[in-house]
Design a protein around this motif. Structure first.
Motif, PDB file in Angstrom:
ATOM      1  N   LYS A  65      -2.619   1.203 -11.116  1.00 32.10           N
ATOM      2  CA  LYS A  65      -3.669   1.519 -10.146  1.00 32.10           C
ATOM      3  C   LYS A  65      -4.968   0.794 -10.490  1.00 32.10           C
ATOM      4  N   PHE A  66      -5.274   0.734 -11.776  1.00 24.80           N
ATOM      5  CA  PHE A  66      -6.476   0.033 -12.211  1.00 24.80           C
ATOM      6  C   PHE A  66      -6.394  -1.453 -11.873  1.00 24.80           C
ATOM      7  N   GLU A  67      -5.246  -2.050 -12.159  1.00 18.87           N
ATOM      8  CA  GLU A  67      -5.075  -3.478 -11.871  1.00 18.87           C
ATOM      9  C   GLU A  67      -5.175  -3.732 -10.368  1.00 18.87           C
ATOM     10  N   ALA A  68      -4.591  -2.865  -9.565  1.00 17.79           N
ATOM     11  CA  ALA A  68      -4.673  -3.025  -8.112  1.00 17.79           C
ATOM     12  C   ALA A  68      -6.119  -2.894  -7.636  1.00 17.79           C
ATOM     13  N   ARG A  69      -6.874  -2.032  -8.291  1.00 19.42           N
ATOM     14  CA  ARG A  69      -8.269  -1.813  -7.893  1.00 19.42           C
ATOM     15  C   ARG A  69      -9.182  -2.980  -8.264  1.00 19.42           C
ATOM     16  N   VAL A  70      -9.021  -3.504  -9.475  1.00 25.24           N
ATOM     17  CA  VAL A  70      -9.948  -4.552  -9.929  1.00 25.24           C
ATOM     18  C   VAL A  70      -9.394  -5.954  -9.771  1.00 25.24           C
TER      19      VAL A  70
END
Length: 162
Positions: free
Chosen positions: A103-108
């Motif tokens: 989720k973090f990678e998708a967000r940033v």
């Protein structure tokens, strides 16, 4: 012994340690797990003994059958820490980490590359320090015990005689 044979043996021992610990904690026999995984007992025994190539499908099946964390099984192998699979079987620790990372990678996205190693280390260490503090907090266990007693007291009593 070649290095690849040494690594294979090590992976097998790690697989065996992690899988067997979880199965025993769940109080399941090898036969029961094999049946629920829909594999022969011999295949399961080879899997548990670490005498076969690591197989993502078998690891997922094992995790489903034992209600444990499949990512913790993988992580325990990668980190040479078989107890990790056992200690996080119930709380899905590794699955939460993997999911949050996705989720973090998708967000940033590409901005991830801009983060300094120091910033990542500081954030991860702070997260783990906070979790360690919560794990040591006796009020959590006390709250669970009290809540369990409250639930038991609220449960309707049977009218049947013993």
């Amino acid at each position: 012994m070649t290095q690849s044979a040494s690594v294979q043996t090590s992976d097998g021992a790690l697989t065996s340690g992690a899988v067997k610990r979880v199965r025993l904690r769940r109080g399941l026999t090898a036969q029961t797990v094999a049946e629920r995984m829909n594999v022969t007992l011999r295949t399961y025994e080879r899997f548990e003994a670490g005498r076969m190539r690591l197989n993502p499908d078998l690891i997922r099946r094992f995790a489903r059958v034992t209600d444990s964390d499949p990512h913790a099984l993988w992580m325990s192998l990668l980190l040479d820490a078989p107890d990790l699979a056992l200690h996080s079987a119930d709380n899905q620790f590794a699955t939460v980490l993997m999911s949050a990372t996705l989720k973090f990678e998708a967000r940033v996205g590409p901005r991830l590359a801009r983060l300094s190693t120091r910033a990542i280390i500081d954030a991860v260490v702070a997260m783990y320090d906070g979790l360690a503090q919560q794990a040591e907090d006796p009020t959590v266990a006390q709250w669970l015990n009290e809540s369990g007693r409250d639930l038991a007291a609220a449960r309707p009593q049977s009218t049947r005689k013993p």
